[in-house]
Enzyme design. Structure first.
Site, PDB file in Angstrom:
ATOM      1  N   CYS A 240       0.510  -1.221  -0.095  1.00 44.45           N
ATOM      2  CA  CYS A 240       0.110  -0.073   0.247  1.00 44.45           C
ATOM      3  C   CYS A 240       1.043   0.889  -0.120  1.00 44.45           C
ATOM      4  O   CYS A 240       0.483   2.465   0.020  1.00 44.45           O
ATOM      5  CB  CYS A 240      -0.831   0.031   1.296  1.00 44.45           C
ATOM      6  N   HIS A 380      -1.952   8.700   6.412  1.00 49.24           N
ATOM      7  CA  HIS A 380      -2.064   7.300   5.357  1.00 49.24           C
ATOM      8  C   HIS A 380      -3.786   6.364   6.026  1.00 49.24           C
ATOM      9  O   HIS A 380      -4.595   6.201   5.951  1.00 49.24           O
ATOM     10  CB  HIS A 380      -0.855   6.018   6.199  1.00 49.24           C
ATOM     11  N   GLU A 391       0.299   5.962  13.581  1.00 45.91           N
ATOM     12  CA  GLU A 391       0.688   7.353  12.634  1.00 45.91           C
ATOM     13  C   GLU A 391       0.130   8.393  13.507  1.00 45.91           C
ATOM     14  O   GLU A 391       1.321   8.955  13.297  1.00 45.91           O
ATOM     15  CB  GLU A 391       0.132   7.025  11.677  1.00 45.91           C
ATOM     16  N   LYS A 411      -9.359   8.755   3.210  1.00 42.57           N
ATOM     17  CA  LYS A 411      -9.412   7.086   3.164  1.00 42.57           C
ATOM     18  C   LYS A 411     -10.868   6.828   3.861  1.00 42.57           C
ATOM     19  O   LYS A 411     -11.438   6.284   3.380  1.00 42.57           O
ATOM     20  CB  LYS A 411      -9.090   6.308   3.579  1.00 42.57           C
ATOM     21  N   HIS A 416      -9.036   1.925   1.314  1.00 44.87           N
ATOM     22  CA  HIS A 416      -8.295   1.774   0.781  1.00 44.87           C
ATOM     23  C   HIS A 416      -7.972   1.853   0.023  1.00 44.87           C
ATOM     24  O   HIS A 416      -8.654  -0.072  -0.761  1.00 44.87           O
ATOM     25  CB  HIS A 416      -7.674   1.149   2.164  1.00 44.87           C
ATOM     26  N   PHE A 476       1.883  -3.562   4.149  1.00 44.85           N
ATOM     27  CA  PHE A 476       2.440  -4.593   4.041  1.00 44.85           C
ATOM     28  C   PHE A 476       4.138  -5.025   4.107  1.00 44.85           C
ATOM     29  O   PHE A 476       4.559  -4.806   3.400  1.00 44.85           O
ATOM     30  CB  PHE A 476       1.727  -6.392   4.222  1.00 44.85           C
TER      31      PHE A 476
END
Length: 490
Positions: A240, A380, A391, A411, A416, A476
């Protein structure tokens, strides 16, 4: 073309032009066989001056290298600007429409229509709907390629149109200095899934395009092929964080003088049984099926996982002088960015947000941006329990002393988009710079106790004079990426 004629053409293409002087030739844009009025960039040695006593020079270098070696001249760093944007998203397929929907707090999350998922624990997603590719992608190609490629080509062509790169301008570009770097996290998952089904019948039933249309690089390759762009052309796949990796690497090609124009960003289309089931198995997805528009809720105490989305976001990055000389509209300036690795876990962020904070600090240092200048962050923030907080904590650690700081999550409205997230969110960030409005965080009804709501954008759009904007993407594998934009200042 015969091998001999092809070789002759290549030799002719490498021959110096009559306009070369004093052993130097200017690289840049060639327009209809002559020098363009907006050719730019550095200088290289005239091939005609490389000859002459080659053996003697080689011997001198071998025997007395210290006398021959010269210092590399100090060059002024080439500035990189954004001159075009293109999107395909659950909230619209034009940057203005997409961003206006964000400003209005519209959600693009709904029940999945692409396939029958009545037996799935997760039955919601941010799907791309009502997309017309007429005029952007040839019908025969559109019917064959995977959706991630279809989205990529459409967003890429729309970015070119937004950037004023018409057929006439295209004819004037030095296409050896134009490149494409658009990545994907998942690649052609539908084409691959269909190939597996065909294989159950017979190996002879496999589509001959199954391999080319599955690999992540082929979207960039087909777009470059269509445009005739011969510069840097590849893809990056870092889950991502993919788009930000592509954007920063594309900018670096321009900064190093290897290209003048780059199309960059990301695309993904994984809303199909194998894609949804795969992320469900990771226990990453929200199961708020009864109220889809409320399912993506970054920083809210009741968040239960992210909502899958799909689409593409593409930028035109261009060397400043190149853009100015062709009369391009400059949307924003790209300041730089950074990458780091958590080196901690396959899917979980570092519990102290160490890699994220390091990535932000490196981005600031490498871009020479004072931390107090950063007053907007497109986070994010995916609506996961651990990710949102890690974050947020890293952002407070880096910018907590800035009372002007505002943070939001795109998002919350589109879900996402996996490898496309950074590209689409970069477009949202640039739109925020252009309009002076930042979009709300929807569904933030019960903020997590660990967050300060003064830092997070509220439920309505807000005015903000953006000095420097930070856009984050993490993936990831512990991939962290941060990129910085600012209003263009001549």
């Amino acid at each position: 073309m015969t091998s001999l004629s092809m070789a002759s053409s290549l030799v002719a293409a490498c021959m110096p032009s009559s306009g070369e002087k004093d052993g130097l030739v200017k690289d840049g844009l060639a327009c209809r066989g002559g020098e363009s009025g907006f050719s730019v960039s550095g200088w290289r040695m005239n091939p005609r001056r490389r000859g002459g006593n080659r053996a003697g020079k080689a011997m001198a270098v071998a025997l007395e290298p210290e006398k021959v070696a010269t210092k590399k001249p100090v060059m002024k760093q080439r500035r990189v600007v954004v001159t075009g944007t293109g999107v395909v998203t659950p909230l619209g397929h034009e940057p203005d429409i997409f961003y206006n929907n964000l400003l209005d707090g519209v959600s693009g999350i709904s029940e999945i229509e692409t396939f029958d998922c009545k037996d799935f624990p997760t039955r919601i997603a941010g799907e791309v709907k009502s997309l017309s590719t007429d005029g952007w992608v040839a019908p025969r190609l559109a019917n064959r390629i995977d959706k991630f490629m279809l989205y990529l080509l459409t967003a890429g062509k729309k970015a070119l149109a937004d950037g004023g790169i018409t057929d006439e301008v295209m004819d004037c570009l030095n296409k050896t200095r134009c490149g494409v770097l658009i990545g994907s996290a998942m690649g052609g998952l539908k084409v691959f899934s269909d190939a597996l089904e065909a294989l159950k019948v017979s190996c002879k039933k496999i589509n001959p395009f199954s391999v080319p249309f599955t690999t992540t690089n082929m979207g960039s390759a087909i777009l470059a092929l269509d445009l005739g762009w011969m510069g840097p052309n590849y893809s990056i796949s870092t889950a991502c964080a993919t788009s930000n990796y592509c954007i920063l690497n594309a900018a670096n090609h321009i900064i190093r003088g290897e290209a003048d124009v780059m199309l960059c960003g990301g695309s993904d289309a994984a809303i199909l049984p194998i894609g949804v089931a795969g992320f469900m198995a990771c226990r990453a997805l929200s199961q708020r099926n009864g109220d889809p528009t409320k399912a993506s809720r970054p920083w809210d105490i009741t968040r239960d996982g992210f909502v899958m989305g799909e689409g593409a976001g593409v930028l035109i990055l261009e060397e400043l002088e190149h853009a100015k000389k062709r009369g391009a509209t400059i949307h924003a300036e790209f300041l730089g960015g950074s990458f780091t690795s958590d080196a901690y876990h396959l899917t979980e962020p570092h519990p102290e947000g160490t890699g994220i904070a390091l990535c932000i600090e490196k981005a600031l240092a490498q871009s020479r941006v004072p931390r107090e200048d950063v007053n907007y962050v497109n986070a994010h923030a995916t609506s996961t329990l651990a990710g949102d907080l890690r974050e947020y904590q890293a952002l407070i650690r880096c910018f907590g002393q800035n009372p002007e700081l505002k943070v939001n999550s795109t998002k919350s409205m589109i879900g996402h988009l996996l490898g496309a997230s950074g590209g689409v969110e970069a477009v949202a960030t640039i739109q925020a710079i252009k309009t002076g409005w930042i979009h709300p965080n929807i569904n933030l009804e019960n903020p997590d106790e660990a967050v300060d709501t003064k830092v997070l954008a509220g439920p309505k759009k807000e005015r903000l004079d953006i000095k420097v904007a930070l856009s984050n993407s993490f993936g990831f594998g512990g991939h962290n990426s941060c990129i910085l934009f600012a209003p263009y200042q001549p």
